[in-house]
Design an enzyme around this catalytic site. Sequence first.
Site, PDB file in Angstrom:
ATOM      1  N   ASN A   1     -11.226  12.653  41.692  1.00 26.98           N
ATOM      2  CA  ASN A   1     -12.283  11.678  41.933  1.00 26.98           C
ATOM      3  C   ASN A   1     -13.402  12.311  42.772  1.00 26.98           C
ATOM      4  OD1 ASN A   1     -13.556   8.990  42.265  1.00 26.98           O
ATOM      5  ND2 ASN A   1     -11.558   8.228  41.610  1.00 26.98           N
TER       6      ASN A   1
ATOM      7  N   PRO B   1     -13.336   5.970  36.926  1.00 27.35           N
ATOM      8  CA  PRO B   1     -14.783   6.011  37.193  1.00 27.35           C
ATOM      9  C   PRO B   1     -15.032   5.727  38.666  1.00 27.35           C
ATOM     10  CG  PRO B   1     -14.336   4.770  35.205  1.00 27.35           C
ATOM     11  CD  PRO B   1     -13.002   5.055  35.838  1.00 27.35           C
ATOM     12  N   CYS B   2     -16.048   6.352  39.224  1.00 30.99           N
ATOM     13  CA  CYS B   2     -16.150   6.407  40.680  1.00 30.99           C
ATOM     14  C   CYS B   2     -17.551   6.116  41.205  1.00 30.99           C
ATOM     15  CB  CYS B   2     -15.708   7.789  41.133  1.00 30.99           C
ATOM     16  SG  CYS B   2     -16.397   9.130  40.105  1.00 30.99           S
ATOM     17  N   GLN B   3     -18.336   5.345  40.479  1.00 35.02           N
ATOM     18  CA  GLN B   3     -19.723   5.139  40.883  1.00 35.02           C
ATOM     19  C   GLN B   3     -19.845   4.539  42.283  1.00 35.02           C
ATOM     20  OE1 GLN B   3     -18.405   4.122  37.999  1.00 35.02           O
ATOM     21  NE2 GLN B   3     -19.796   4.465  36.286  1.00 35.02           N
TER      22      GLN B   3
END
Length: 348
Positions: A125, A85-87
């Site tokens: 990503n 996850p790359c928030q």
Amino acid sequence: MKNKPFKAIDFFCGAGGMTTGFKKAGVSVTAGIDIDFNCKDTYETNHPESKFIHADIKKLTFNEFERETKIRKKDDKMIFIGCSPCQYFSTIRTKKAKSEESRNLLTDFQRFVKEYTPGYVVIENVPGILTSKESPLNNFINFLKNNHYAIEYKLIRMEEFGIPQSRKRFLLLASRVSKYITLPKETYSPHNTVSDYIHPNLGFPKLKAGAKDFSEKLHTVANLSDTNLKRLSLTEKNGGDRLAYVNNKKLAIPSQFKNSKNFKDTYGRMKWDAPAPTITTKFFSVSNGRFAHPEQNRAISLREGAILQTFEHEYIFKGKSIQSIARQIGNAVPPKMAYAIAKQIVNS
């Protein structure tokens, strides 16, 4: 060893986009690991031969990992997939405290690569992981080089690989086995538009906002307020936007009244003859981007979003709400892209 099948472990597996593409390419996916329990039913339903491990890799011990996966170290045919996850590095920022949790997941993933030194490593990503000064990517790349991995990486545009959406991503492939590793080549296709995937002629009945589909087809649509229905009714079909009512004080968003320059995608319609915008976790909401249907006065349905992500029609999504399922779909790596990555490794 040459004739043994490739195996993979899908870290941060989510709903199984990477697993789907790798399986299609002939790779046996041993397990999928994710901290989000909401994707467990979806993953297990579609991938019963792959073990779902509900775990936080920050806390997952090697003993637990080995017990669940039966992995052995220095396996030349093992692929570690790390689409974390790359928030934190995304241009679509969530609350700072929430996005902070994703900041060092690549470093956590590196811990497993270091311990087991698989034959191949895959990273997908957001572009920000390459450009941000706070990114752990440089350390990860140096770690791979110091451990004799050949590496190639760059920013890619998924529409150049036949994915029907404008989606820019970072992709890295690394190999301890091959002296040279190359990224998949672009496969330009004229058939990667919205019309090629979700046109009503392809089996998507017309719907009204708020329509529910309780079958596994999941052609379900979020409801709309009367005001939003009026906005869409004025929005030009096939690519129209909020400028249709920008001077209407009753319908224009207050901050955008008579403002024709910014945020044109908000409440906008998709175009039939162009790729969709990036399918995010909020694609079910017309207020979160250009997610309105090209013709009908509604957002795209859950199944339409999944199809634009290149999931098959038969792929089953499990969840208690539209929001939960949309999050699984939007967070997934498009299976078609995953297949291209996997084939590149298998053919290497």
